[in-house]
Scaffold this active site. Structure first.
Site, mmCIF file in Angstrom:
data_model
loop_
_atom_site.group_PDB
_atom_site.id
_atom_site.type_symbol
_atom_site.label_atom_id
_atom_site.label_comp_id
_atom_site.label_asym_id
_atom_site.label_seq_id
_atom_site.Cartn_x
_atom_site.Cartn_y
_atom_site.Cartn_z
ATOM 1 N N HIS A 69 0.829 -1.202 0.000
ATOM 2 C CA HIS A 69 0.000 0.000 0.000
ATOM 3 C C HIS A 69 0.867 1.257 0.000
ATOM 4 O O HIS A 69 0.583 2.234 -0.705
ATOM 5 C CB HIS A 69 -0.911 -0.033 1.228
ATOM 6 C CG HIS A 69 -1.671 1.227 1.473
ATOM 7 N ND1 HIS A 69 -1.276 2.168 2.401
ATOM 8 C CD2 HIS A 69 -2.812 1.711 0.910
ATOM 9 C CE1 HIS A 69 -2.134 3.166 2.406
ATOM 10 N NE2 HIS A 69 -3.077 2.925 1.515
ATOM 11 N N GLU A 72 2.238 1.815 -3.445
ATOM 12 C CA GLU A 72 1.194 2.348 -4.326
ATOM 13 C C GLU A 72 1.132 3.877 -4.222
ATOM 14 O O GLU A 72 1.052 4.587 -5.231
ATOM 15 C CB GLU A 72 -0.156 1.743 -3.958
ATOM 16 C CG GLU A 72 -1.346 2.335 -4.701
ATOM 17 C CD GLU A 72 -2.568 2.502 -3.831
ATOM 18 O OE1 GLU A 72 -3.162 3.586 -3.860
ATOM 19 O OE2 GLU A 72 -2.927 1.543 -3.111
ATOM 20 N N HIS A 73 1.179 4.378 -2.986
ATOM 21 C CA HIS A 73 1.164 5.831 -2.788
ATOM 22 C C HIS A 73 2.370 6.499 -3.448
ATOM 23 O O HIS A 73 2.241 7.536 -4.106
ATOM 24 C CB HIS A 73 1.189 6.147 -1.288
ATOM 25 C CG HIS A 73 -0.161 6.117 -0.644
ATOM 26 N ND1 HIS A 73 -0.619 7.124 0.171
ATOM 27 C CD2 HIS A 73 -1.167 5.205 -0.701
ATOM 28 C CE1 HIS A 73 -1.836 6.831 0.596
ATOM 29 N NE2 HIS A 73 -2.186 5.670 0.085
ATOM 30 N N GLU A 145 -3.831 8.053 7.782
ATOM 31 C CA GLU A 145 -4.803 7.177 7.131
ATOM 32 C C GLU A 145 -5.092 5.965 8.001
ATOM 33 O O GLU A 145 -6.250 5.547 8.158
ATOM 34 C CB GLU A 145 -4.260 6.733 5.767
ATOM 35 C CG GLU A 145 -5.224 5.872 4.973
ATOM 36 C CD GLU A 145 -4.678 5.491 3.609
ATOM 37 O OE1 GLU A 145 -5.171 4.499 3.049
ATOM 38 O OE2 GLU A 145 -3.770 6.180 3.108
#
Length: 427
Positions: A69, A72-73, A145
């Site tokens: 994840h 991905e950012h 997040e």
């Protein structure tokens, strides 16, 4: 490169495929007359891939949870400081990305400037730009997040459910990781994961819309920065017993009405054929038992134990599979007991073949309808590809699956001892 075409006469749809020397595969599903176009560039790399053996190495590499994840950012940052999303917006395209348990996908949709948008997609996914400073900055963003999701009751009740089902499998770990795990991420480990899992042989391209397959295939060919193929990545997962980790788990949060997720852990060793047939069979069963036309749903709703916010689904991917039923209830424990009793009653008295035939036809119709959406077609195609399933297989399965097969799937999945309940209650 090698090209081929898969045809389905029932759907009147074609999948054009191209396989390149470096192992990448590209798929185009032409939709003549459609104004919207949708493209994905996806890698078979998700949150569960935290331990693996890099091709050419002998010892397993263990990386911090949440790194897929995190990566991905980071791919949306470029050396020229102009955000990738702004570049897509300038072209009139809407771009995004997501990380799931087993894959990561970068995507865009547009009605104009497809050629430029597609070339941008091909370029930025192959051009990671990582610095120590930007990695440290991202940690703060993702920490926020993670804390946001920790405060989300629906997110908490779901991952607590997975924790109740699984002892060791990383599917129980939040996709974004934890505040502690992301603090261990650095530029070097990000590049190692990128170079391993973002190799073309571990990726696919899928385009749906009114496009020329030949143009897409040539554009992909011209964009490739890695020319050589790579040996298979060895993914390492811990041993996972068939039994559940715990029967129930409860969290207290600020909610007006208790939330619940309940379901069954599937013993993957008992499911010999991880196929479209098994997946479709489970989806039919979930509708038969928990759908809004089922006796169980009607009884629970009439007794005020559930609301219309009630959902049931089945998930299977590499090394794990489970069913999940979720919703709101003033008494989640009573819902759990009613479901357990309903499953035992079916085991004693059998399923309804009439219900099976009705729902089988309904599922077939729903599957055919998904091809009206370029978005859903592309996403379903990519997700199923990484599970080893060709999307067209479901047409034959829904048309030929038998009642006896459904009964056999029920017997292997709905085992009371493998049923768990997760709740979030006011507090």
């Amino acid at each position: 490169m090698k090209t081929s075409v898969i045809e389905n006469r029932i759907l009147k749809e074609n999948v054009h495929m191209c396989e390149y020397d470096n192992g990448l595969k590209a798929f185009v599903i032409p939709k003549h007359g459609y104004t919207k176009k949708y493209a994905t560039y996806a890698t078979h790399y998700g949150s569960i891939d935290n331990t693996f053996i890099v091709p050419g190495e002998k010892q397993p590499t263990r990386v911090p949870d949440g790194i897929a994840h995190f990566l991905e950012h980071k791919l949306f940052e470029t050396e020229d400081d102009l955000p990738v999303l702004e570049k897509f917006s300038t072209l009139g395209a809407s771009a995004n990305a997501y990380t799931s348990f087993d894959h990561t996908a970068y995507l865009f949709s547009c009605t104009e400037n497809f050629d430029q948008s597609f070339k941008l997609l091909m370029d930025f996914v192959q051009s990671p730009y990582l610095t120590d400073q930007s990695v440290e900055k991202e940690k703060g963003i993702i920490e926020q997040e993670i804390r946001m999701y920790e405060d989300n009751p629906n997110w908490r009740v779901f991952f607590s459910f997975l924790d109740a089902l699984y002892y060791n499998h990383p599917v129980k770990i939040d996709i974004a990781g934890t505040v502690e795990s992301i603090s261990e991420i650095n530029k070097e480990v990000l590049y190692k994961c990128y170079n391993t899992f973002y190799h073309p042989s571990n990726m696919i391209v899928c385009v749906v819309g009114d496009v020329q397959p030949e143009w897409v295939f040539e554009a992909v060919q011209g964009s490739q920065k890695i020319k050589e193929n790579m040996r298979e990545i060895k993914r390492v997962f811990p041993d996972e017993p068939a039994r559940i980790n715990r029967q129930s788990v409860q969290n207290r949060m600020k909610v007006a009405t208790p939330l619940f997720v309940l379901g069954f852990k599937e013993n993957t060793e008992e499911v010999i054929e991880r196929s479209a047939l098994h997946d479709a069979g489970m989806k039919i069963l979930m509708e038969m038992i928990f759908g809004k036309a089922s006796n169980l749903y009607k009884q629970l709703y009439e007794d005020g134990l559930i609301t219309s916010n009630f959902d049931a689904d089945y998930t299977f991917e590499g090394g794990y599979s489970y069913s999940a039923v979720s919703g709101e209830s003033k008494s989640p424990q009573e819902v759990y007991e009613r479901v357990a009793e309903a499953v035992k009653s079916i085991a004693r008295n059998g399923l309804s073949e009439e219900d099976f035939q009705r729902i089988r036809k309904m599922k077939l119709g729903s599957f055919i309808k998904l091809f009206n959406s370029v978005d859903r077609t592309a996403r379903e195609f990519s997700a199923n590809y990484f599970r080893g399933i060709e999307l067209f297989d479901y047409i034959d399965v829904y048309g030929s699956i038998s009642f006896d097969q459904i009964c056999n799937i029920f017997d292997k999945h709905f085992i009371p001892e493998r049923m768990a309940l997760s709740t979030v209650v006011p507090g």
